[in-house]
Write an enzyme that holds these catalytic residues in place. Structure first.
Site, short mmCIF file in Angstrom:
data_model
loop_
_atom_site.label_atom_id
_atom_site.label_comp_id
_atom_site.label_asym_id
_atom_site.label_seq_id
_atom_site.Cartn_x
_atom_site.Cartn_y
_atom_site.Cartn_z
CE LYS A 1 -4.35 -1.64 0.33
NZ LYS A 1 -5.32 -1.69 1.41
NE ARG B 1 -7.85 -8.49 -0.73
CZ ARG B 1 -7.44 -7.54 -1.58
NH1 ARG B 1 -6.56 -6.62 -1.18
NH2 ARG B 1 -7.88 -7.50 -2.83
#
Length: 274
Positions: free
Chosen positions: A221, A255
């Protein structure tokens, strides 16, 4: 702590890994994209061999400012991917990353096992009822707004308190309809800036108050690569660092784009915690 996937009880007392396969041309990390049957199968095979319990299939890019696509296009991307994976790996547990009830229904009917909804049922009024009818596990994520405008929706009175209140309301709505297996995802990067993402991670143990399995998606991210002043393609080491922190906060599912490294985080962290 268990969830029921297609009649199989998955024990989450040991953290699990969910591998990301994006059937999209525009997901933020190019290494996660797979658009041909061959690419999809290669990714699925590698992730399963490396230890992924779940594969998360996304046919709609939810990165900030992503292009909106129709339900039909999302379905036309998703269903062939489900078919090709289950033909080769019939035991694979497929999570379907969608906020649309029609896509969710068709995907589960095609063999999917879990619905992963970034909107917690707020972008489709029929989603919770659909999940209840399908009786599959439901990943309920925190987000404000839509993928197109969420970056402007990051105002909170108290970040963790607001997120916990959101989950209490959404979990109650899901329970009222008869959804049994609920997993919460605090939604790193969704209507949260970099500072808020790190605050959320630093206080993530508070999510255990919900007494539900917790999934986090920190993989590559922007909070990692912008902080380190690198690119997403170089953010694997940073991902492993933050996944380790998340595991120490009590997270049950990671995840990720990189399954092998996430499995190593789980193995090493479990030695420390135990």
């Amino acid at each position: 702590m268990y969830i029921n996937c297609k009649g199989e009880l998955i024990d989450l007392s040991t953290p699990r890994v969910m591998g990301i396969i994006n059937i999209t041309p525009d997901s933020f990390f190019s290494g996660s994209r797979a658009q041909t049957n061959s690419d999809i199968l290669k990714k699925a095979e590698r992730m399963l061999k490396e230890g992924a319990t779940f594969l998360d299939l996304g046919a709609y890019s939810s990165r900030p400012g992503a292009t909106d696509i129709s339900e039909e296009e999302e379905i036309n991307r998703l269903l062939p991917a489900i078919e090709v994976i289950l033909k080769e790996f019939p035991e694979a547990l497929l999570s379907l990353d969608t906020f649309r009830s029609k896509v969710a229904r068709k995907g589960i009917e095609a063999g999917g096992a879990i619905i992963n909804d970034i909107s917690g049922g707020k972008l489709d009024v029929h989603m919770l009822q659909t999940v209840a009818e399908l009786q599959v596990p439901y990943i309920l994520m925190h987000m404000k707004g839509t993928p197109q405008n969420m970056k402007d929706q990051n105002q909170y009175d108290d970040l963790l308190k607001d997120i916990l209140f959101y989950f209490s309301e959404r979990v109650n709505a899901a329970r009222q309809l008869g959804i049994n297996d609920i997993i919460v995802d605090p939604g790193f990067g969704f209507a949260k800036n970099i500072r808020q993402n790190f605050e959320l991670l630093s206080k993530a143990e508070l999510l255990q108050m919900l007494e539900l399995p917790i999934l986090i998606g920190l993989s590559r991210k922007s909070m990692i690569w912008k902080t380190l002043e690198i690119e997403a393609a170089q953010a694997l080491n940073g991902t492993s660092v933050l996944n380790t922190v998340a595991l120490q906060k009590g997270v049950h599912i990671l995840r990720v784009h990189d399954v092998k490294e996430a499995m190593e985080c789980i193995k090493l962290t479990s030695e420390i915690i135990n």
